[in-house]
Scaffold this motif. Structure first.
Motif, PDB file in Angstrom:
ATOM      1  N   GLU A 126      -3.812   3.289   1.149  1.00 62.85           N
ATOM      2  CA  GLU A 126      -3.939   2.821   2.814  1.00 62.85           C
ATOM      3  C   GLU A 126      -5.053   3.673   3.458  1.00 62.85           C
TER       4      GLU A 126
ATOM      5  N   GLN B  83     -12.346  -4.455   1.064  1.00 61.08           N
ATOM      6  CA  GLN B  83     -11.427  -3.430   0.452  1.00 61.08           C
ATOM      7  C   GLN B  83     -12.445  -2.660  -0.473  1.00 61.08           C
TER       8      GLN B  83
ATOM      9  N   LEU C 153      -8.253   2.368  -5.360  1.00 62.96           N
ATOM     10  CA  LEU C 153      -8.520   1.256  -4.816  1.00 62.96           C
ATOM     11  C   LEU C 153      -7.931   1.401  -3.281  1.00 62.96           C
TER      12      LEU C 153
ATOM     13  N   SER D  44       0.844  -1.354   0.008  1.00 64.48           N
ATOM     14  CA  SER D  44      -0.074  -0.149   0.019  1.00 64.48           C
ATOM     15  C   SER D  44       1.019   1.214   0.131  1.00 64.48           C
TER      16      SER D  44
ATOM     17  N   GLN E 289      -2.050   7.572  -6.894  1.00 67.80           N
ATOM     18  CA  GLN E 289      -2.109   6.143  -7.159  1.00 67.80           C
ATOM     19  C   GLN E 289      -1.924   5.880  -8.557  1.00 67.80           C
TER      20      GLN E 289
ATOM     21  N   ILE F 251     -13.217   0.047  -3.626  1.00 62.51           N
ATOM     22  CA  ILE F 251     -12.955   0.837  -5.035  1.00 62.51           C
ATOM     23  C   ILE F 251     -13.900   2.011  -5.179  1.00 62.51           C
TER      24      ILE F 251
ATOM     25  N   CYS G 244     -13.268   1.046   4.631  1.00 68.76           N
ATOM     26  CA  CYS G 244     -12.409  -0.163   4.323  1.00 68.76           C
ATOM     27  C   CYS G 244     -12.246  -0.933   5.963  1.00 68.76           C
TER      28      CYS G 244
ATOM     29  N   THR H  16      -7.376   0.111   0.879  1.00 66.86           N
ATOM     30  CA  THR H  16      -7.303  -1.092   1.529  1.00 66.86           C
ATOM     31  C   THR H  16      -7.240  -0.582   3.086  1.00 66.86           C
TER      32      THR H  16
ATOM     33  N   LYS I 238      -5.918  -6.746  -6.869  1.00 67.30           N
ATOM     34  CA  LYS I 238      -4.681  -5.931  -6.850  1.00 67.30           C
ATOM     35  C   LYS I 238      -4.181  -5.751  -8.439  1.00 67.30           C
TER      36      LYS I 238
ATOM     37  N   ALA J  48      -2.475  -0.357  -3.436  1.00 66.16           N
ATOM     38  CA  ALA J  48      -3.531   0.151  -2.855  1.00 66.16           C
ATOM     39  C   ALA J  48      -3.379   1.552  -2.060  1.00 66.16           C
TER      40      ALA J  48
END
Length: 708
Positions: A481, A623, A706, A455, A467, A625, A618, A708, A653, A479
């Motif tokens: 965090e 997880q 994304l 992450s 990202q 999106i 989260c 996490t 992922k 991802a």
């Protein structure tokens, strides 16, 4: 006029609270009504801020109406005085609760006849008391509240923004008021207000900072000043204001911990610890105590408030973490940094995730700081503050919104009618601003070839496409965090459950999901019937679903978690705190896809940008999106179809970055759709010539994220 006629809304909401049938006149009754309003606010605080703020909002609505109806200047001036007094306590309480947007509204409404707290842009006139035209007795009643207003306004200006020009305009007057309060022996409000002004002035390089700081420094040397007040004053010297004293911030911090610790309150012990930690030796020696103090502070916020309110408190105070974080980026490890963040943000019900992360600190004085398990790198900048300012200007221009940088408030040429709507013509400039600040190509050369972070941990967080551009520049995907927790094992996809909220392209997206499920052997469940909050709770808590796919509309308020969330089929808002209270099945980790505008947006304060829908949802078992800003509806369809297609054969992922890459190229996208099933209506919609340019814009393909 009866009192009930002056305050009709308040009378209706609180019929037993006051003698509403009594005669009332603004010229003769304003002192008494001001005293009454303050007493009621103080009494309601005992029941909770929510009750007091509801009452204050009702009073505010009545005063706005009375201001518009004032028959002459004398009456208007009396209303000015009552307005000012009525605004101070709500401003104080919203500031202390971290409700900075609401506080901003109270602070400015209190000094303006025409300021609209609900408007994004105001062009009003502002003035502090005394108010010409009001009786002397009334102006004298107002003056004790001025010191409290000054404290709130200058604290807010430093933490939140939007007030720098007002603070400059009112600085000389405010300085006279607070210094007079000190001279008159007001060591409570006077000291706090002077500290707030000095801190703001030091941060903004205002020439008045030195006089205020020296006044406080000299006061702290006096024998008649008690130890607790001295501790309050000396906390100021942990900042840039220390330059006008006889010690450095680190020396002041160690002095406070050694001699004033029993007088430090709430966050101040940790704040002093953070500043006192300036090398590896001091961190190693005090690590256990520091982490315990962070844990105690975070727990106290959760013990005294709801989860949402505790998160607001943590984010609004996250700046006190930064001296420690700056130190650890130089001498610590990702283990150390995650330990600090876990004690601040982590849930006692979860386990902290491993340290195989890339930590990013965008505002480090040595340059953008990157730390990974085996090394660190500081992206060199001749002017890190100027670079960060350029980044936030680029984000502001691209998103048609206002993001404040280290230079303080700036004039933003923003068409209020297009506020919050991404400006595609500024997409390339945003790319250049992000790449220029983060220096991602240079980072790619520094990272070990075999390093793949689980992450990206960014502090402080910004609403930028980091990202996507990180993946493009380095060839690595990670991802963002949010939970900091150890994730359960991803569930294999057997059941896909869809919430088909009403958008322009819901039907083509659902058709594509049906075809994908059929081709993949997944069982598809599409929600039917009423699409309200009760139905969404049942949908969300479904233990069978391996993927929850939400299509619809969202709301994201930069100030209020209760005005952020998902729009239901009945147009009601399912707020973020309400949604976050729903249960998540604890079998493995499922995927929640929020193909909804701004579902990944977060309030940007000083922390990890945790106050957002996706971030809050989260957990180790989910997880998410989501989209970082309002997404173009063609881009939403393209991303949704690409992601569904890639999930047929790839883990999340891998599927996520490959989906964003596929949606950028129209030919590749159409080929992807053809591989799912021939003749999909999504392919027809996305085949238009103008769609190609839309999809290749960073404001489209960089919008999904994304978490996490």
């Amino acid at each position: 006029m009866k009192l009930s006629e002056a305050y009709p809304l308040t009378h209706a909401a609180y019929p037993a609270l006051a003698p509403w049938d009594e005669d009332f006149d603004w010229l003769t009754g304003s002192v008494a009504i001001s005293d009454f309003l303050v007493r009621v606010q103080q009494r309601l605080i005992e029941q909770g801020d929510e009750q007091m703020l509801a009452f204050a909002a009702s009073v505010r609505a009545d005063i706005i109406e009375q201001t518009a109806r004032a028959p002459d200047e004398a009456t208007a001036s009396c209303i000015d005085c009552v307005r000012f007094i009525a605004a101070v306590i709500p401003a104080q309480r919203t500031l202390s609760s971290g409700l900075l947007g609401d506080c901003y509204g109270w602070v400015l409404w209190g000094i303006s006849r025409t300021h609209d707290p609900a408007a994004r842009v105001n062009n009003a006139n502002y003035a502090l008391p005394p108010y010409e035209g009001a009786p002397n007795e009334l102006n004298e009643a107002v003056l004790p509240f001025v010191v409290d207003w000054i404290r709130v306004a200058y604290l807010l200006a430093r933490k939140f923004g939007g007030l720098d020009n007002h603070c400059r305009d009112f600085f000389d007057y405010s300085a006279r008021v607070v210094l007079m309060a000190l001279a008159n022996g007001d060591l409570r409000a006077g000291v706090e207000a002077t500290m707030a002004m000095a801190n703001w002035a030091a941060t903004r390089a205002h020439p008045g900072a030195e006089v205020l700081t020296r006044s406080l420094f000299e006061l702290a040397q006096q024998d008649f000043v008690d130890a607790e007040t001295k501790a309050r004053i000396e906390m100021l010297f942990l900042t840039h204001a220390a330059q006008w004293t006889d010690r450095t911030p680190v020396e002041w911090a160690r002095h406070l911990l050694a001699t004033r610790r029993e007088h430090l309150r709430e966050h101040e012990t940790f704040q002093a610890m953070a500043v006192a930690t300036d090398d590896l030796a001091s961190w190693t020696a005090n690590r256990t105590d520091i982490l315990a103090e962070i844990r105690r502070l975070s727990s106290s916020y959760h013990a005294d408030a709801s989860r949402a309110e505790a998160l607001i408190a943590l984010e609004s105070r996250a700046s006190i973490l930064m001296p420690l974080i700056y130190c650890l980026t130089r001498v610590g490890s990702t283990e150390d940094i995650l330990d600090v963040l876990w004690e601040w943000y982590g849930s006692p019900d979860w386990q902290r995730g491993d340290a195989n992360v890339l930590f990013v600190c965008p505002n480090h004085s040595d340059g953008v700081a990157y730390v990974w398990p085996t090394g660190r790198w500081f992206a060199p900048h001749a002017d890190i503050g100027g670079s960060l300012e350029n980044l936030l200007v680029g984000i502001s221009n691209a998103l048609s919104d206002y993001f404040r940088g280290p230079a303080g408030d700036r004039i933003l040429d923003l068409d209020g009618r297009r506020a919050g709507i991404p400006a595609f013509e500024n997409g390339q400039a945003l790319v250049e601003a992000v790449e220029g600040h983060y220096q991602l190509r240079g980072l790619a050369e520094q990272l070990p070839q075999d390093f793949t972070p689980r992450s990206l941990v960014v502090l402080p967080g910004h609403r930028d496409p980091l990202q996507g551009l990180f993946q493009l520049a380095t060839g690595r995907f990670a991802a963002l965090e949010a939970s900091l927790a150890t994730a359960a094992e991803d569930r294999s996809i057997e059941v896909l459950s869809v919430w088909p909220g009403a958008t322009q392209l819901t039907e083509p997206e659902v058709e594509c999901l049906r075809a994908t499920a059929l081709a993949s052997g997944w069982r598809l469940k599409v929600r039917e019937g009423r699409l309200d909050a009760v139905a969404f709770k049942e949908f969300y808590e479904d233990p069978e679903a391996d993927v929850l796919w939400v299509i619809g509309h969202g709301e994201q308020s930069p100030y209020s978690v209760y005005e952020s969330g998902l729009v239901m089929g009945d147009s009601d808002l399912l707020s973020m705190p309400h949604l976050a209270s729903f249960a998540v099945p604890r079998t493995g980790r499922r995927l929640l896809v929020l193909n909804v505008c701004s579902s990944g947006s977060a309030q940007t304060m000083d922390g990890m940008a945790r106050i957002g829908l996706a971030q809050e949802l989260c957990s180790p078992h989910q997880q998410v999106i989501a989209h970082l800003w309002p997404i173009d509806y063609y881009a939403a369809l393209a991303f949704g179809c690409s992601l569904a297609s890639r999930l047929r054969t790839e883990p999340v992922k891998v599927a996520f970055p490959s989906a964003t890459n596929a949606m950028r190229n129209q030919d590749a996208l159409l080929h992807e759709l053809e591989s799912i099933a021939p003749g999909l209506s999504a392919a027809e919609r996305l085949a238009h010539d103008h769609v190609a340019a839309i999809l290749d814009n960073i404001l489209c393909w960089g919008c999904p994220a994304l978490f996490t």
